[in-house]
Structures are given as C-alpha cells and as structure tokens.
Motif scaffolding. Structure first.
Motif, PDB file in Angstrom:
ATOM      1  N   GLY A 141      24.056  41.823  73.543  1.00 33.57           N
ATOM      2  CA  GLY A 141      22.787  41.671  74.213  1.00 33.57           C
ATOM      3  C   GLY A 141      22.603  42.334  75.492  1.00 33.57           C
ATOM      4  N   VAL A 142      23.751  43.017  76.188  1.00 35.66           N
ATOM      5  CA  VAL A 142      23.950  43.340  77.367  1.00 35.66           C
ATOM      6  C   VAL A 142      23.108  44.808  77.450  1.00 35.66           C
ATOM      7  CG1 VAL A 142      25.520  44.745  78.989  1.00 35.66           C
ATOM      8  CG2 VAL A 142      25.757  42.336  78.122  1.00 35.66           C
ATOM      9  N   LYS A 143      22.522  45.109  78.498  1.00 35.25           N
ATOM     10  CA  LYS A 143      21.490  46.213  78.765  1.00 35.25           C
ATOM     11  C   LYS A 143      22.441  47.480  78.441  1.00 35.25           C
ATOM     12  CE  LYS A 143      18.159  48.555  81.752  1.00 35.25           C
ATOM     13  NZ  LYS A 143      17.864  48.530  83.218  1.00 35.25           N
ATOM     14  N   GLY A 144      22.368  48.517  77.753  1.00 36.96           N
ATOM     15  CA  GLY A 144      23.117  49.464  77.426  1.00 36.96           C
ATOM     16  C   GLY A 144      24.065  49.567  76.359  1.00 36.96           C
ATOM     17  N   GLU A 145      24.004  48.392  75.782  1.00 35.98           N
ATOM     18  CA  GLU A 145      25.039  48.103  74.521  1.00 35.98           C
ATOM     19  C   GLU A 145      24.661  48.980  73.569  1.00 35.98           C
ATOM     20  OE1 GLU A 145      25.078  44.166  73.092  1.00 35.98           O
ATOM     21  OE2 GLU A 145      27.013  44.189  72.393  1.00 35.98           O
ATOM     22  N   ASP A 146      23.618  48.887  73.079  1.00 35.31           N
ATOM     23  CA  ASP A 146      23.142  49.885  71.846  1.00 35.31           C
ATOM     24  C   ASP A 146      23.277  51.295  72.160  1.00 35.31           C
ATOM     25  OD1 ASP A 146      22.646  47.644  70.476  1.00 35.31           O
ATOM     26  OD2 ASP A 146      20.365  47.680  70.913  1.00 35.31           O
ATOM     27  N   LYS A 147      22.812  51.578  73.390  1.00 36.61           N
ATOM     28  CA  LYS A 147      22.770  53.109  73.853  1.00 36.61           C
ATOM     29  C   LYS A 147      24.392  53.667  73.626  1.00 36.61           C
ATOM     30  CE  LYS A 147      21.217  56.079  77.688  1.00 36.61           C
ATOM     31  NZ  LYS A 147      21.020  55.888  79.141  1.00 36.61           N
ATOM     32  N   PHE A 148      25.330  52.711  74.199  1.00 36.14           N
ATOM     33  CA  PHE A 148      26.594  53.349  74.507  1.00 36.14           C
ATOM     34  C   PHE A 148      27.744  52.929  73.140  1.00 36.14           C
ATOM     35  CE2 PHE A 148      24.971  53.924  78.806  1.00 36.14           C
ATOM     36  CZ  PHE A 148      25.005  55.353  78.661  1.00 36.14           C
ATOM     37  N   TYR A 149      27.151  52.284  72.154  1.00 35.66           N
ATOM     38  CA  TYR A 149      27.959  51.628  70.963  1.00 35.66           C
ATOM     39  C   TYR A 149      28.454  52.918  70.464  1.00 35.66           C
ATOM     40  CZ  TYR A 149      29.419  48.283  67.660  1.00 35.66           C
ATOM     41  OH  TYR A 149      30.239  47.504  66.737  1.00 35.66           O
ATOM     42  N   GLY A 150      29.928  53.037  70.367  1.00 28.25           N
ATOM     43  CA  GLY A 150      30.581  53.989  69.678  1.00 28.25           C
ATOM     44  C   GLY A 150      30.602  55.293  70.685  1.00 28.25           C
ATOM     45  N   ARG A 151      30.206  55.152  71.826  1.00 25.70           N
ATOM     46  CA  ARG A 151      30.603  56.071  72.825  1.00 25.70           C
ATOM     47  C   ARG A 151      30.856  55.541  74.246  1.00 25.70           C
ATOM     48  NH1 ARG A 151      26.582  59.317  75.263  1.00 25.70           N
ATOM     49  NH2 ARG A 151      24.980  57.867  75.046  1.00 25.70           N
ATOM     50  N   GLY A 152      32.064  54.681  74.267  1.00 23.52           N
ATOM     51  CA  GLY A 152      32.692  53.918  75.203  1.00 23.52           C
ATOM     52  C   GLY A 152      32.301  52.455  75.039  1.00 23.52           C
ATOM     53  N   ILE A 153      31.571  52.056  74.231  1.00 24.78           N
ATOM     54  CA  ILE A 153      31.532  50.618  73.760  1.00 24.78           C
ATOM     55  C   ILE A 153      32.087  50.296  72.317  1.00 24.78           C
ATOM     56  CG2 ILE A 153      30.131  48.584  73.199  1.00 24.78           C
ATOM     57  CD1 ILE A 153      28.469  49.280  75.387  1.00 24.78           C
ATOM     58  N   SER A 154      33.185  49.539  72.232  1.00 25.94           N
ATOM     59  CA  SER A 154      33.940  49.280  71.053  1.00 25.94           C
ATOM     60  C   SER A 154      33.860  47.769  70.883  1.00 25.94           C
ATOM     61  CB  SER A 154      35.131  49.973  71.151  1.00 25.94           C
ATOM     62  OG  SER A 154      35.928  49.444  70.019  1.00 25.94           O
ATOM     63  N   THR A 155      34.080  47.454  69.584  1.00 26.61           N
ATOM     64  CA  THR A 155      34.417  46.045  69.300  1.00 26.61           C
ATOM     65  C   THR A 155      35.712  45.869  68.562  1.00 26.61           C
ATOM     66  OG1 THR A 155      33.166  46.284  67.181  1.00 26.61           O
ATOM     67  CG2 THR A 155      32.056  45.178  68.826  1.00 26.61           C
ATOM     68  N   CYS A 156      36.876  46.837  68.692  1.00 27.72           N
ATOM     69  CA  CYS A 156      37.915  46.945  67.945  1.00 27.72           C
ATOM     70  C   CYS A 156      39.061  47.676  68.781  1.00 27.72           C
ATOM     71  CB  CYS A 156      37.953  47.619  66.650  1.00 27.72           C
ATOM     72  SG  CYS A 156      39.096  47.634  65.775  1.00 27.72           S
TER      73      CYS A 156
ATOM     74  N   VAL B 289      36.904  44.373  79.330  1.00 26.51           N
ATOM     75  CA  VAL B 289      36.613  43.522  78.190  1.00 26.51           C
ATOM     76  C   VAL B 289      35.805  42.436  78.634  1.00 26.51           C
ATOM     77  CG1 VAL B 289      38.036  41.742  76.815  1.00 26.51           C
ATOM     78  CG2 VAL B 289      39.159  43.687  77.200  1.00 26.51           C
ATOM     79  N   LEU B 290      34.650  42.351  77.668  1.00 22.62           N
ATOM     80  CA  LEU B 290      33.901  41.256  78.004  1.00 22.62           C
ATOM     81  C   LEU B 290      33.966  40.004  76.842  1.00 22.62           C
ATOM     82  CD1 LEU B 290      30.978  40.213  79.036  1.00 22.62           C
ATOM     83  CD2 LEU B 290      29.861  41.382  77.285  1.00 22.62           C
ATOM     84  N   GLY B 291      34.066  38.923  77.425  1.00 24.71           N
ATOM     85  CA  GLY B 291      34.406  37.554  76.643  1.00 24.71           C
ATOM     86  C   GLY B 291      35.492  36.772  77.141  1.00 24.71           C
TER      87      GLY B 291
ATOM     88  N   ILE C 112      28.017  37.902  85.020  1.00 31.01           N
ATOM     89  CA  ILE C 112      27.014  38.516  83.891  1.00 31.01           C
ATOM     90  C   ILE C 112      27.067  40.087  84.071  1.00 31.01           C
ATOM     91  CG2 ILE C 112      24.706  38.487  83.238  1.00 31.01           C
ATOM     92  CD1 ILE C 112      25.943  35.858  82.640  1.00 31.01           C
ATOM     93  N   ILE C 113      27.297  40.822  83.034  1.00 30.15           N
ATOM     94  CA  ILE C 113      26.982  42.242  83.097  1.00 30.15           C
ATOM     95  C   ILE C 113      25.468  42.523  83.107  1.00 30.15           C
ATOM     96  CG2 ILE C 113      27.380  44.517  82.026  1.00 30.15           C
ATOM     97  CD1 ILE C 113      29.974  43.669  80.943  1.00 30.15           C
ATOM     98  N   ASP C 114      25.131  43.256  84.205  1.00 29.27           N
ATOM     99  CA  ASP C 114      23.682  43.696  84.465  1.00 29.27           C
ATOM    100  C   ASP C 114      23.394  44.613  83.337  1.00 29.27           C
ATOM    101  OD1 ASP C 114      23.423  41.530  86.326  1.00 29.27           O
ATOM    102  OD2 ASP C 114      24.317  43.032  87.705  1.00 29.27           O
ATOM    103  N   GLU C 115      24.413  45.684  83.565  1.00 32.15           N
ATOM    104  CA  GLU C 115      24.136  46.782  82.710  1.00 32.15           C
ATOM    105  C   GLU C 115      25.296  47.665  82.571  1.00 32.15           C
ATOM    106  OE1 GLU C 115      21.218  49.674  84.786  1.00 32.15           O
ATOM    107  OE2 GLU C 115      21.176  50.865  83.137  1.00 32.15           O
ATOM    108  N   VAL C 116      25.386  48.290  81.493  1.00 35.16           N
ATOM    109  CA  VAL C 116      26.635  49.151  81.146  1.00 35.16           C
ATOM    110  C   VAL C 116      26.080  50.642  81.658  1.00 35.16           C
ATOM    111  CG1 VAL C 116      28.035  50.439  79.470  1.00 35.16           C
ATOM    112  CG2 VAL C 116      27.086  48.053  79.173  1.00 35.16           C
ATOM    113  N   LEU C 117      26.746  51.217  82.475  1.00 30.61           N
ATOM    114  CA  LEU C 117      26.336  52.612  83.188  1.00 30.61           C
ATOM    115  C   LEU C 117      27.051  53.596  82.244  1.00 30.61           C
ATOM    116  CD1 LEU C 117      27.040  51.522  86.794  1.00 30.61           C
ATOM    117  CD2 LEU C 117      24.990  51.105  85.724  1.00 30.61           C
ATOM    118  N   GLY C 118      26.647  54.859  82.280  1.00 30.47           N
ATOM    119  CA  GLY C 118      27.086  55.835  81.507  1.00 30.47           C
ATOM    120  C   GLY C 118      26.273  57.343  81.666  1.00 30.47           C
TER     121      GLY C 118
END
Ligand code: FAD
Ligand code: NAP
Length: 312
Positions: free
Chosen positions: A118-133, A148-150, A201-207
C-alpha cells in the motif's frame, strides 16, 4: 463425470493439463477464473526458465503453454471455483455461481498472491524496480543498491539472498523488533552489506521513466525524513496462499494443511485424501518458481493417471 478436474491455469495447472491429456485421460477440464498463465503473466520479464534463452514478458512466455495443452485435448473453462468437496468416491467442484461438476480426481494448482504494502508509488513502479521475488529479479540488480521492505522470515531470507548479488541491501522495517527467526536475524545482522533502518515507514517510492530511483522514508521515533537512493525495492510483507477452495462448510480443510495454509503433499503431489493432488505454489515447501510449478504439475498429472488406472 470428469476424469480429472484441474483448478488453476498457471504453470502448474497447464503442465498438469498437458501431461493428463497426453497421458490418455479423456475428460480433463482446467478451471481458471481469469486468463490462463498465472502469476508470471504479471512480470515484465522472465529469464530463468531452462531452455528458453530469450528474455520474454510473462504473457509472451505463457502463451505457447496454452496452445500446446489445448492441442492434446485439454478443455478450459473460465470459472471461479468456490469449493471442492468429496462425496462418496468422487469430488464435487462448486463454482461461485452455484454450478457443480463431478470429478473422479482433482489437481489443485491455485497458486498464491504476494501481498501489496500500500506504499505510495507501489502500483506505479511494480515490475519497474519493485519486485516481490528475489530469486526471479535479484540478478537484474547485480552490483547495485536495493531496498527490502518487511521484517518477517521472507524479508530477511531474501535480503540475505540479495546480499550475495547486490552491492548493498537496506532493510526497511516498521518496527524495531523482527518477526523473523532469531537465527535468520543474526545472519542478516552479520552481513556487512545489509543495513537496517527501523522503525521506519516508507512515504513514497521515487522514480522516473526508467523505474525506481529511491525511497523517501520517515523514522517513526525521531520523525526524521530520509531519502535512500536505490534502483530496486523488494517488498515482502506477506503472501496469501490461494487455499480457500479447500475450505469446507464445517470450517475444516478438505486435506491436511501446513501451519502456513499450504497443502501437505508427498513427492508425488498426493494429499492425504485419495484422488486429490496439489501442485505448484499452493503446496508445502514450494520453491515459488515457474520451473518448479511446471514439474509439480506434470508429477501431479502422472499421479492422477495412476490413481484413475488403479480405481478401474
Ligand atoms: P499461479 O501462477 O499463481 O497460478 C494459479 C492460477 O490459479 C492463477 O491463474 C489464478 O487465477 C488461478 N486461480 C486461483 N484461485 C482460483 C479459483 N478459486 N478458481 C479458478 N482459478 C483460480 N518465477 C520464476 O521462475 N521466474 C521469474 O522470473 C518469476 N517472476 C515472477 C514475477 C512476479 C511479479 C511474480 C508475482 C511471480 C514471479 N515468479 C517467477 C513466480 C512464479 O510466477 C510462480 O512461482 C508460479 O507462477 C507458480 O505457478 P502456479 O501454477 O503454482 O500458480
Ligand atoms: P510475515 O511473517 O507476515 O511478515 C510480514 C512482514 O511485513 C512483517 O514484518 C510486517 O511487519 C511487515 N508488513 C506487513 N504489512 C506491511 C505493510 N503494509 N507495510 C510495511 N510492512 C508491512 O510474512 P512472511 O515473511 O512472508 O512469512 C509468512 C509466514 O511464512 C511466516 O509465518 C513465516 O515465519 C513463514 N516463513 C518461514 C520461513 C522459514 O521457516 N524458513 C521462510 C519464509 C516464511 P510487522 O512485523 O510490524 O507486522
């Protein structure tokens, strides 16, 4: 009556379909709630499937799997399955619009879903720098700095994995205490290139157009804001196993399950219920890789064929 019902059309379900139909089963239906292909269709690239040297998008990679299965007679039905129950010697497949199908055997290959933070920017950068694997994407960040978040076992185990590939790994966690096993925490703390930032807390993913360039985060105690320059953020905030279809009306699962909600199977993908097989990310100790899910699906189909033969 179906010979084999396959629930889920990801790598495990499609491989099961190929082996079941090519192995001679006549009435084999794969029930998939969306488009066949599974989780990997959400990935922009896969480069670790043996024998496929080209780097393909997940969608392009999975396309021939369907074509190959359907050529051997696998039927596909777009249905969201709600529940599987057992009546006498057969199984009943219940869809979410109250249809039912009977099957002599069932292969469950419903996979799982990594949770979003639910972090801001997560959807925008999913697969473009954000990964779950990390196993899938860690190599793309070789020699680079990542976050690494978590704070669970997955986050720290994957941080350790990434620390062997990446220059620096910063673990960002919202509490000072970690859920991970003490031994895993100690191992991660002993690595020179793993840095811990807590409680943050991550406020925003920058990119930018090329993907992630950093994260902005706030320390919960000091309220101090910081920017961390990283080229990738790995999010490990939990994983939902898609096990709901095995849940019975009395609240128990149809077969034995692990404490993490995965189906317990043996090396033949057999559960403790005769005729019920579970393959891929839905099973205990799954490696959560396409190649492993495919192998599981093939094994489950061979076991289902043997089961049908013995029940004649
Ligand atoms: P899934 O792929 O999860 O497929 C399950 C299918 O079942 C889905 O299509 C779903 O719609 C369907 N389903 C679920 N519930 C129901 C229901 N009730 N009724 C009907 N249908 C249902 N692995 C690699 O090896 N290399 C990679 O590079 C890689 N990259 C990845 C990138 C991302 C973004 C993600 C999320 C995963 C990645 N993986 C990668 C992991 C890989 O995708 C999984 O391990 C693999 O897809 C698991 O296959 P599966 O068939 O067990 O389950
Ligand atoms: P998990 O244990 O639920 O940990 C998730 C972590 O993410 C927690 O630290 C949590 O913080 C954090 N988190 C959750 N939502 C968040 C959000 N929105 N924003 C920021 N942080 C968030 O999940 P997991 O690590 O995937 O493990 C799942 C289960 O599998 C666990 O029982 C685990 O022990 C097990 N597992 C075991 C092994 C092993 O035995 N080798 C390996 C992997 C997983 P909080 O701590 O503050 O809640």
């Amino acid at each position: 009556m179906l010979d084999i019902a396959i629930i889920g059309g990801g790598p495990a379900g499609l491989s099961a379909g190929l082996y079941a139909t090519r192995g001679g089963a006549k009435e084999v239906v794969m029930f998939e709630r969306g488009m066949p292909g599974g989780q990997i269709t959400g990935s922009s690239e896969i480069e670790n499937y043996p024998g496929v040297a080209q780097v393909l998008s997940g969608v392009d990679f999975m396309q021939p799997w369907q074509e190959q299965c359907f050529r051997f007679g696998l039927k596909s039905d777009q249905k969201n399955i709600q529940r599987i129950s057992k009546e006498d010697s057969h199984f009943v497949i219940h869809t979410d619009n109250n249809e039912t199908y009977k099957a002599k055997s069932v292969i469950v290959a419903t996979g799982g879903t990594p949770r979003r933070s639910g972090v801001k920017g997560e959807d925008k950068f999913y697969g473009r720098g954000i990964s779950t694997c990390a196993t899938c994407d860690g190599f793309f960040y070789k020699g680079q700095e990542v976050g690494v978040l978590g704070g669970g076992d997955t986050a720290l185990e994957e941080a350790l994995f990434l620390s062997e590939i990446c220059k620096k790994v910063t673990v960002l966690h919202r509490r000072n205490e970690f859920r991970a096993a003490p031994v895993t925490i100690a191992k991660a703390q002993a690595k020179d290139n793993i840095i811990f930032k807590t409680p943050v807390i991550i406020d925003e993913v920058l990119g930018d157009n090329n993907g992630v360039t950093g994260v902005q985060f706030t320390n919960k105690d000091t309220k101090q804001q910081e920017t961390l320059e990283i080229s990738g953020l790995f999010i490990f905030v939990g994983y939902d196993v898609n096990n709901q279809i095995l849940l019975q009306e009395d609240g128990n699962f149809l077969c034995a399950m692990s404490e993490f909600g995965e189906a317990i199977v043996d090396l033949n993908m057999k559960t403790n219920v005769n005729g019920l097989f579970v393959a891929g990310d839905m099973r205990i100790h799954a490696a959560k890789q396409v190649v492993c899910a495919a192998g599981d699906g093939a094994r489950a189909a061979l076991s289902a064929l043997a089961f049908l033969e013995h029940s004649k």
